[in-house]
Write a protein that holds these residues in place. Structure first.
Motif, PDB file in Angstrom:
ATOM      1  N   GLU A 247      -5.913 -26.221  16.185  1.00 41.02           N
ATOM      2  CA  GLU A 247      -4.707 -25.919  16.951  1.00 41.02           C
ATOM      3  C   GLU A 247      -3.525 -25.755  15.997  1.00 41.02           C
ATOM      4  O   GLU A 247      -3.529 -24.836  15.191  1.00 41.02           O
ATOM      5  CB  GLU A 247      -4.488 -26.988  18.025  1.00 41.02           C
ATOM      6  CG  GLU A 247      -5.640 -27.033  19.017  1.00 41.02           C
ATOM      7  CD  GLU A 247      -5.465 -28.028  20.138  1.00 41.02           C
ATOM      8  OE1 GLU A 247      -4.673 -28.980  20.013  1.00 41.02           O
ATOM      9  OE2 GLU A 247      -6.131 -27.846  21.183  1.00 41.02           O
ATOM     10  N   VAL A 248      -2.514 -26.629  16.063  1.00 36.83           N
ATOM     11  CA  VAL A 248      -1.388 -26.587  15.129  1.00 36.83           C
ATOM     12  C   VAL A 248      -1.326 -27.946  14.453  1.00 36.83           C
ATOM     13  O   VAL A 248      -0.966 -28.945  15.077  1.00 36.83           O
ATOM     14  CB  VAL A 248      -0.061 -26.289  15.848  1.00 36.83           C
ATOM     15  CG1 VAL A 248       1.097 -26.255  14.852  1.00 36.83           C
ATOM     16  CG2 VAL A 248      -0.152 -24.969  16.613  1.00 36.83           C
ATOM     17  N   LEU A 249      -1.706 -28.011  13.178  1.00 30.92           N
ATOM     18  CA  LEU A 249      -1.845 -29.284  12.479  1.00 30.92           C
ATOM     19  C   LEU A 249      -1.034 -29.254  11.195  1.00 30.92           C
ATOM     20  O   LEU A 249      -1.192 -28.344  10.369  1.00 30.92           O
ATOM     21  CB  LEU A 249      -3.317 -29.545  12.177  1.00 30.92           C
ATOM     22  CG  LEU A 249      -3.686 -30.910  11.583  1.00 30.92           C
ATOM     23  CD1 LEU A 249      -3.267 -32.050  12.505  1.00 30.92           C
ATOM     24  CD2 LEU A 249      -5.188 -30.975  11.319  1.00 30.92           C
ATOM     25  N   ALA A 250      -0.165 -30.250  11.022  1.00 28.41           N
ATOM     26  CA  ALA A 250       0.716 -30.294   9.858  1.00 28.41           C
ATOM     27  C   ALA A 250      -0.055 -30.623   8.587  1.00 28.41           C
ATOM     28  O   ALA A 250      -0.916 -31.510   8.580  1.00 28.41           O
ATOM     29  CB  ALA A 250       1.817 -31.324  10.075  1.00 28.41           C
ATOM     30  N   ILE A 251       0.266 -29.907   7.514  1.00 30.59           N
ATOM     31  CA  ILE A 251      -0.170 -30.256   6.163  1.00 30.59           C
ATOM     32  C   ILE A 251       0.981 -31.017   5.530  1.00 30.59           C
ATOM     33  O   ILE A 251       2.072 -30.462   5.348  1.00 30.59           O
ATOM     34  CB  ILE A 251      -0.500 -29.001   5.343  1.00 30.59           C
ATOM     35  CG1 ILE A 251      -1.677 -28.240   5.962  1.00 30.59           C
ATOM     36  CG2 ILE A 251      -0.801 -29.361   3.891  1.00 30.59           C
ATOM     37  CD1 ILE A 251      -1.927 -26.876   5.331  1.00 30.59           C
ATOM     38  N   THR A 252       0.771 -32.276   5.210  1.00 29.51           N
ATOM     39  CA  THR A 252       1.878 -33.104   4.711  1.00 29.51           C
ATOM     40  C   THR A 252       1.817 -33.388   3.211  1.00 29.51           C
ATOM     41  O   THR A 252       2.787 -33.879   2.646  1.00 29.51           O
ATOM     42  CB  THR A 252       1.953 -34.429   5.490  1.00 29.51           C
ATOM     43  OG1 THR A 252       0.640 -35.019   5.557  1.00 29.51           O
ATOM     44  CG2 THR A 252       2.460 -34.191   6.909  1.00 29.51           C
ATOM     45  N   THR A 253       0.676 -33.091   2.589  1.00 33.15           N
ATOM     46  CA  THR A 253       0.623 -33.108   1.122  1.00 33.15           C
ATOM     47  C   THR A 253      -0.166 -31.894   0.646  1.00 33.15           C
ATOM     48  O   THR A 253      -1.153 -31.500   1.275  1.00 33.15           O
ATOM     49  CB  THR A 253      -0.028 -34.384   0.553  1.00 33.15           C
ATOM     50  OG1 THR A 253      -1.415 -34.405   0.889  1.00 33.15           O
ATOM     51  CG2 THR A 253       0.658 -35.637   1.070  1.00 33.15           C
ATOM     52  N   LEU A 254       0.291 -31.305  -0.439  1.00 35.07           N
ATOM     53  CA  LEU A 254      -0.384 -30.169  -1.062  1.00 35.07           C
ATOM     54  C   LEU A 254      -0.534 -30.467  -2.545  1.00 35.07           C
ATOM     55  O   LEU A 254       0.459 -30.705  -3.243  1.00 35.07           O
ATOM     56  CB  LEU A 254       0.411 -28.879  -0.860  1.00 35.07           C
ATOM     57  CG  LEU A 254      -0.186 -27.621  -1.483  1.00 35.07           C
ATOM     58  CD1 LEU A 254      -1.541 -27.290  -0.852  1.00 35.07           C
ATOM     59  CD2 LEU A 254       0.766 -26.430  -1.357  1.00 35.07           C
ATOM     60  N   ASP A 255      -1.771 -30.481  -3.005  1.00 34.21           N
ATOM     61  CA  ASP A 255      -2.071 -30.814  -4.405  1.00 34.21           C
ATOM     62  C   ASP A 255      -1.470 -32.162  -4.800  1.00 34.21           C
ATOM     63  O   ASP A 255      -0.959 -32.346  -5.912  1.00 34.21           O
ATOM     64  CB  ASP A 255      -1.565 -29.716  -5.340  1.00 34.21           C
ATOM     65  CG  ASP A 255      -2.318 -28.413  -5.162  1.00 34.21           C
ATOM     66  OD1 ASP A 255      -3.501 -28.467  -4.791  1.00 34.21           O
ATOM     67  OD2 ASP A 255      -1.717 -27.342  -5.395  1.00 34.21           O
ATOM     68  N   GLY A 256      -1.516 -33.120  -3.873  1.00 33.08           N
ATOM     69  CA  GLY A 256      -1.057 -34.472  -4.153  1.00 33.08           C
ATOM     70  C   GLY A 256       0.440 -34.671  -4.060  1.00 33.08           C
ATOM     71  O   GLY A 256       0.922 -35.801  -4.235  1.00 33.08           O
ATOM     72  N   ARG A 257       1.190 -33.635  -3.752  1.00 32.94           N
ATOM     73  CA  ARG A 257       2.639 -33.745  -3.642  1.00 32.94           C
ATOM     74  C   ARG A 257       3.060 -33.615  -2.176  1.00 32.94           C
ATOM     75  O   ARG A 257       2.477 -32.807  -1.440  1.00 32.94           O
ATOM     76  CB  ARG A 257       3.327 -32.661  -4.472  1.00 32.94           C
ATOM     77  CG  ARG A 257       3.055 -32.798  -5.964  1.00 32.94           C
ATOM     78  CD  ARG A 257       3.820 -31.756  -6.750  1.00 32.94           C
ATOM     79  NE  ARG A 257       3.617 -31.918  -8.194  1.00 32.94           N
ATOM     80  CZ  ARG A 257       4.208 -31.161  -9.119  1.00 32.94           C
ATOM     81  NH1 ARG A 257       5.029 -30.187  -8.744  1.00 32.94           N
ATOM     82  NH2 ARG A 257       3.974 -31.392 -10.399  1.00 32.94           N
ATOM     83  N   PRO A 258       4.080 -34.364  -1.743  1.00 33.80           N
ATOM     84  CA  PRO A 258       4.488 -34.281  -0.347  1.00 33.80           C
ATOM     85  C   PRO A 258       5.071 -32.916  -0.001  1.00 33.80           C
ATOM     86  O   PRO A 258       5.742 -32.287  -0.814  1.00 33.80           O
ATOM     87  CB  PRO A 258       5.543 -35.381  -0.209  1.00 33.80           C
ATOM     88  CG  PRO A 258       6.045 -35.618  -1.593  1.00 33.80           C
ATOM     89  CD  PRO A 258       4.881 -35.353  -2.501  1.00 33.80           C
ATOM     90  N   VAL A 259       4.792 -32.466   1.201  1.00 37.47           N
ATOM     91  CA  VAL A 259       5.431 -31.275   1.759  1.00 37.47           C
ATOM     92  C   VAL A 259       6.650 -31.754   2.538  1.00 37.47           C
ATOM     93  O   VAL A 259       6.522 -32.559   3.465  1.00 37.47           O
ATOM     94  CB  VAL A 259       4.475 -30.505   2.684  1.00 37.47           C
ATOM     95  CG1 VAL A 259       5.198 -29.317   3.327  1.00 37.47           C
ATOM     96  CG2 VAL A 259       3.249 -30.038   1.918  1.00 37.47           C
ATOM     97  N   GLY A 260       7.827 -31.301   2.169  1.00 41.75           N
ATOM     98  CA  GLY A 260       9.046 -31.816   2.788  1.00 41.75           C
ATOM     99  C   GLY A 260       9.171 -33.300   2.516  1.00 41.75           C
ATOM    100  O   GLY A 260       9.092 -33.750   1.367  1.00 41.75           O
ATOM    101  N   ASP A 261       9.332 -34.080   3.603  1.00 37.52           N
ATOM    102  CA  ASP A 261       9.428 -35.536   3.426  1.00 37.52           C
ATOM    103  C   ASP A 261       8.075 -36.220   3.552  1.00 37.52           C
ATOM    104  O   ASP A 261       8.000 -37.443   3.633  1.00 37.52           O
ATOM    105  CB  ASP A 261      10.426 -36.128   4.418  1.00 37.52           C
ATOM    106  CG  ASP A 261      10.005 -35.949   5.875  1.00 37.52           C
ATOM    107  OD1 ASP A 261       8.900 -35.417   6.123  1.00 37.52           O
ATOM    108  OD2 ASP A 261      10.787 -36.344   6.761  1.00 37.52           O
ATOM    109  N   GLY A 262       7.000 -35.413   3.562  1.00 40.56           N
ATOM    110  CA  GLY A 262       5.656 -35.983   3.618  1.00 40.56           C
ATOM    111  C   GLY A 262       5.212 -36.391   4.994  1.00 40.56           C
ATOM    112  O   GLY A 262       4.181 -37.069   5.143  1.00 40.56           O
ATOM    113  N   LYS A 263       5.938 -35.958   6.022  1.00 47.13           N
ATOM    114  CA  LYS A 263       5.584 -36.267   7.406  1.00 47.13           C
ATOM    115  C   LYS A 263       5.601 -34.978   8.226  1.00 47.13           C
ATOM    116  O   LYS A 263       6.275 -34.011   7.847  1.00 47.13           O
ATOM    117  CB  LYS A 263       6.577 -37.267   8.011  1.00 47.13           C
ATOM    118  CG  LYS A 263       6.656 -38.601   7.275  1.00 47.13           C
ATOM    119  CD  LYS A 263       7.720 -39.484   7.903  1.00 47.13           C
ATOM    120  CE  LYS A 263       7.851 -40.794   7.145  1.00 47.13           C
ATOM    121  NZ  LYS A 263       8.928 -41.655   7.708  1.00 47.13           N
TER     122      LYS A 263
END
Length: 286
Positions: A247-263
């Motif tokens: 469906e629509v699922l957030a990716i909160t880390t990419l290559d071990g680094r947070p995306v945005g604030d990690g949430k």
């Protein structure tokens, strides 16, 4: 009992058989579709059948059924299986020849048709609340990713690349531009704007991709369909993976680094809410 369909017969999945000489087995010479079913109603069945026909046409593989015949087969399979929400897998191969030969067989060889169904499982509450981890990789696939073929080795290797690192998905880049995920579409949120690459031969024309853009348009979410730079992905405020099962699922880390604030971010939470409302008011009602 789980019921499958093979070449004109509905039978228990455990009894389904195809020839080892089938070109789908020998060459990956076939097409497939995955169709979500909600409350026993197949979602956007016309679009799935049309996408299958497009893939078969591009492969020069004769379509064994007219659109209405396909729809009847799929709905009968849904009716014969026990779940209200299902994921129907449909596969067509060029059929079983008498010898292994790269060239297409003669017209006497009939395509093999196989359908099966599984329960439709969507992300857990925990995954939605925390988001998921992803890694990135170069897009090593061939140049006709718009075709939904069973030649999936590159996708499998890329998905396993994520699994090996404890992640769910691999985000793919080709020549410093975003294409998609190994088994999903990827959306980017940057400065309040939803970004996604345009459909091309380098990515699958996803049905869920279409739904997300339709919801963005109908609800006034700022969005742009354009080429997305790798740098924009890596500096994104939010990343989402979308598919019929995720469906629509957030990716909160990419290559071990947070995306945005990690949430999971506010745009993703809003899109997920719109998607659920759409699912319950439209998808479940045909």
């Amino acid at each position: 009992m789980v019921t499958a369909y093979v070449d004109g017969r509905y039978l228990p999945l455990a009894e389904a058989r195809v020839s080892p000489m089938d070109r789908g087995f020998l060459f990956g010479d076939g097409a497939y579709e995955v169709i979500p079913v909600y409350s026993r109603r197949a979602f956007r069945l016309d679009e799935h059948v049309a996408r299958l026909a497009n893939t078969l046409g591009a492969m020069r593989l004769p379509n064994p059924h007219a659109a209405e015949e396909w729809k009847a087969l799929i709905l009968e399979l849904v009716a014969r299986n026990p779940w209200d929400d299902q994921s129907v897998y449909l596969q067509v191969t060029r059929g079983a020849d008498t010898r292994r030969n790269h060239a297409f067989p003669g017209p006497e060889v009939k395509p093999t048709v196989f359908l099966m169904s599984e329960p439709l499982v969507t992300p857990s509450a925990g995954q939605r609340a925390s988001g998921i981890a992803a890694v990135s990789a170069a897009d090593i696939r061939w140049l006709r990713c718009d075709l939904k073929t069973v030649s999936m080795l590159a996708n499998c290797l890329l998905r396993q690349h994520a699994i090996d690192q404890g992640c769910m998905e691999t985000v793919l880049f080709r020549d410093s531009f975003l294409t998609e995920g190994a088994a999903s579409s990827i959306f980017v949120c940057k400065d309040g704007v939803l970004l996604v690459p345009p459909k091309s031969h380098l990515m699958l024309p996803g049905i869920t991709y279409d739904v997300v853009l339709e919801l963005a348009r109908s609800h006034g979410m700022k969005h742009a369909v354009r080429e997305v730079l790798e740098a924009e992905v890596r500096s994104a405020d939010e990343l989402w993976m979308t598919s019929s099962t995720k469906e629509v699922l957030a990716i909160t880390t990419l290559d071990g680094r947070p995306v945005g604030d990690g949430k999971p971010g506010p745009m993703g939470r809003q899109m997920h809410a719109w998607y659920q409302d759409f699912k319950n008011t439209v998808m479940r009602n045909g």
